[in-house]
Design a protein around this motif. Sequence first.
Motif, PDB file in Angstrom:
ATOM      1  N   ALA A 161       0.829  -1.212   0.000  1.00 48.17           N
ATOM      2  CA  ALA A 161       0.000   0.000   0.000  1.00 48.17           C
ATOM      3  C   ALA A 161       0.863   1.261   0.000  1.00 48.17           C
ATOM      4  O   ALA A 161       0.617   2.197  -0.778  1.00 48.17           O
ATOM      5  CB  ALA A 161      -0.934  -0.006   1.203  1.00 48.17           C
ATOM      6  N   LEU A 162       1.869   1.306   0.855  1.00 45.41           N
ATOM      7  CA  LEU A 162       2.714   2.506   0.948  1.00 45.41           C
ATOM      8  C   LEU A 162       3.492   2.766  -0.336  1.00 45.41           C
ATOM      9  O   LEU A 162       3.749   3.911  -0.700  1.00 45.41           O
ATOM     10  CB  LEU A 162       3.675   2.389   2.132  1.00 45.41           C
ATOM     11  N   ALA A 163       3.855   1.691  -1.028  1.00 44.41           N
ATOM     12  CA  ALA A 163       4.641   1.830  -2.259  1.00 44.41           C
ATOM     13  C   ALA A 163       3.881   2.594  -3.344  1.00 44.41           C
ATOM     14  O   ALA A 163       4.494   3.105  -4.280  1.00 44.41           O
ATOM     15  CB  ALA A 163       5.049   0.457  -2.771  1.00 44.41           C
ATOM     16  N   LYS A 164       2.575   2.717  -3.213  1.00 41.39           N
ATOM     17  CA  LYS A 164       1.773   3.435  -4.197  1.00 41.39           C
ATOM     18  C   LYS A 164       1.805   4.952  -4.002  1.00 41.39           C
ATOM     19  O   LYS A 164       1.346   5.679  -4.868  1.00 41.39           O
ATOM     20  CB  LYS A 164       0.321   2.939  -4.133  1.00 41.39           C
ATOM     21  N   TYR A 165       2.343   5.399  -2.877  1.00 38.35           N
ATOM     22  CA  TYR A 165       2.354   6.832  -2.587  1.00 38.35           C
ATOM     23  C   TYR A 165       3.677   7.469  -3.017  1.00 38.35           C
ATOM     24  O   TYR A 165       4.747   6.861  -2.862  1.00 38.35           O
ATOM     25  CB  TYR A 165       2.126   7.080  -1.093  1.00 38.35           C
ATOM     26  N   PRO A 166       3.608   8.699  -3.534  1.00 36.13           N
ATOM     27  CA  PRO A 166       4.835   9.403  -3.921  1.00 36.13           C
ATOM     28  C   PRO A 166       5.750   9.577  -2.705  1.00 36.13           C
ATOM     29  O   PRO A 166       5.276   9.832  -1.600  1.00 36.13           O
ATOM     30  CB  PRO A 166       4.341  10.765  -4.415  1.00 36.13           C
ATOM     31  N   GLY A 167       7.019   9.417  -2.929  1.00 36.17           N
ATOM     32  CA  GLY A 167       7.995   9.637  -1.871  1.00 36.17           C
ATOM     33  C   GLY A 167       8.423   8.388  -1.127  1.00 36.17           C
ATOM     34  O   GLY A 167       9.411   8.406  -0.401  1.00 36.17           O
ATOM     35  N   PHE A 168       7.695   7.283  -1.294  1.00 36.59           N
ATOM     36  CA  PHE A 168       8.078   6.043  -0.619  1.00 36.59           C
ATOM     37  C   PHE A 168       9.341   5.504  -1.281  1.00 36.59           C
ATOM     38  O   PHE A 168       9.369   5.281  -2.481  1.00 36.59           O
ATOM     39  CB  PHE A 168       6.952   5.014  -0.709  1.00 36.59           C
ATOM     40  N   LEU A 169      10.381   5.300  -0.485  1.00 34.36           N
ATOM     41  CA  LEU A 169      11.664   4.832  -1.030  1.00 34.36           C
ATOM     42  C   LEU A 169      11.976   3.379  -0.680  1.00 34.36           C
ATOM     43  O   LEU A 169      12.800   2.758  -1.334  1.00 34.36           O
ATOM     44  CB  LEU A 169      12.802   5.721  -0.535  1.00 34.36           C
ATOM     45  N   GLY A 170      11.343   2.867   0.361  1.00 34.17           N
ATOM     46  CA  GLY A 170      11.613   1.484   0.737  1.00 34.17           C
ATOM     47  C   GLY A 170      11.384   1.249   2.213  1.00 34.17           C
ATOM     48  O   GLY A 170      11.102   2.173   2.973  1.00 34.17           O
ATOM     49  N   LYS A 171      11.526  -0.012   2.587  1.00 41.72           N
ATOM     50  CA  LYS A 171      11.218  -0.407   3.963  1.00 41.72           C
ATOM     51  C   LYS A 171      12.102  -1.578   4.363  1.00 41.72           C
ATOM     52  O   LYS A 171      12.397  -2.447   3.546  1.00 41.72           O
ATOM     53  CB  LYS A 171       9.748  -0.793   4.023  1.00 41.72           C
ATOM     54  N   GLU A 172      12.497  -1.589   5.623  1.00 42.69           N
ATOM     55  CA  GLU A 172      13.275  -2.688   6.186  1.00 42.69           C
ATOM     56  C   GLU A 172      12.619  -3.145   7.469  1.00 42.69           C
ATOM     57  O   GLU A 172      11.975  -2.358   8.163  1.00 42.69           O
ATOM     58  CB  GLU A 172      14.697  -2.231   6.522  1.00 42.69           C
ATOM     59  N   VAL A 173      12.806  -4.419   7.792  1.00 43.53           N
ATOM     60  CA  VAL A 173      12.358  -4.975   9.064  1.00 43.53           C
ATOM     61  C   VAL A 173      13.606  -5.358   9.845  1.00 43.53           C
ATOM     62  O   VAL A 173      14.444  -6.106   9.341  1.00 43.53           O
ATOM     63  CB  VAL A 173      11.462  -6.213   8.858  1.00 43.53           C
ATOM     64  N   TRP A 174      13.701  -4.826  11.047  1.00 41.60           N
ATOM     65  CA  TRP A 174      14.833  -5.153  11.921  1.00 41.60           C
ATOM     66  C   TRP A 174      14.325  -6.051  13.046  1.00 41.60           C
ATOM     67  O   TRP A 174      13.343  -5.748  13.704  1.00 41.60           O
ATOM     68  CB  TRP A 174      15.446  -3.895  12.513  1.00 41.60           C
TER      69      TRP A 174
ATOM     70  N   ALA B 272      11.204  10.088   0.731  1.00 35.91           N
ATOM     71  CA  ALA B 272      11.994  11.125   0.071  1.00 35.91           C
ATOM     72  C   ALA B 272      11.894  12.439   0.843  1.00 35.91           C
ATOM     73  O   ALA B 272      12.906  13.111   1.081  1.00 35.91           O
ATOM     74  CB  ALA B 272      11.533  11.314  -1.373  1.00 35.91           C
ATOM     75  N   THR B 273      10.663  12.799   1.242  1.00 33.53           N
ATOM     76  CA  THR B 273      10.470  14.027   2.023  1.00 33.53           C
ATOM     77  C   THR B 273       9.416  13.788   3.094  1.00 33.53           C
ATOM     78  O   THR B 273       8.545  12.912   2.950  1.00 33.53           O
ATOM     79  CB  THR B 273       9.994  15.219   1.154  1.00 33.53           C
ATOM     80  N   ARG B 274       9.482  14.585   4.133  1.00 34.07           N
ATOM     81  CA  ARG B 274       8.483  14.517   5.204  1.00 34.07           C
ATOM     82  C   ARG B 274       7.112  14.907   4.659  1.00 34.07           C
ATOM     83  O   ARG B 274       6.082  14.345   5.045  1.00 34.07           O
ATOM     84  CB  ARG B 274       8.893  15.441   6.343  1.00 34.07           C
ATOM     85  N   GLU B 275       7.082  15.872   3.774  1.00 31.34           N
ATOM     86  CA  GLU B 275       5.820  16.349   3.201  1.00 31.34           C
ATOM     87  C   GLU B 275       5.100  15.232   2.447  1.00 31.34           C
ATOM     88  O   GLU B 275       3.879  15.088   2.556  1.00 31.34           O
ATOM     89  CB  GLU B 275       6.066  17.549   2.280  1.00 31.34           C
ATOM     90  N   GLN B 276       5.855  14.436   1.684  1.00 35.62           N
ATOM     91  CA  GLN B 276       5.235  13.332   0.949  1.00 35.62           C
ATOM     92  C   GLN B 276       4.703  12.269   1.911  1.00 35.62           C
ATOM     93  O   GLN B 276       3.609  11.742   1.722  1.00 35.62           O
ATOM     94  CB  GLN B 276       6.233  12.722  -0.035  1.00 35.62           C
ATOM     95  N   TRP B 277       5.468  11.971   2.934  1.00 41.52           N
ATOM     96  CA  TRP B 277       5.049  10.991   3.937  1.00 41.52           C
ATOM     97  C   TRP B 277       3.758  11.441   4.617  1.00 41.52           C
ATOM     98  O   TRP B 277       2.781  10.692   4.704  1.00 41.52           O
ATOM     99  CB  TRP B 277       6.176  10.793   4.935  1.00 41.52           C
ATOM    100  N   LYS B 278       3.751  12.685   5.079  1.00 41.44           N
ATOM    101  CA  LYS B 278       2.607  13.202   5.841  1.00 41.44           C
ATOM    102  C   LYS B 278       1.400  13.529   4.965  1.00 41.44           C
ATOM    103  O   LYS B 278       0.321  13.806   5.481  1.00 41.44           O
ATOM    104  CB  LYS B 278       3.036  14.433   6.651  1.00 41.44           C
TER     105      LYS B 278
END
Length: 105
Positions: free
Chosen positions: A29-42, A58-64
């Motif tokens: 789902a998140l990958a469909k939004y502008p600015g999503f660069l990737g995700k890791e599980v620790w 990529a930016t806080r504005e895109q995330w929010k």
Amino acid sequence: MVIELLKFKVAPEQREHYIQQDAEIWTTALAKYPGFLGKEVWINPNDPTELILIVRWATREQWKAIPVEDLQAIEAQFTQAMGESYPIVELAEYQVRKFPQLMSN
């Protein structure tokens, strides 16, 4: 770049299922939004119940800019798939600052 850090407590016997469902539901789902660069599980080797998700934006504005209604719908889908809710134990945000490379003589 901005880092979103999310910490969850997940029973060890549910961990792999949680990671799989998170990838299929949240990451997709998140990958469909502008600015999503990737995700890791620790996975914390000293605490088998602790999972940390690192999401790069990529930016806080895109995330929010992701609508709250969308996040709630994704969370509802995830909760249904898991059969229970997993509240966030810790939430943090970090800005990545890159330094100019050092020049060699």
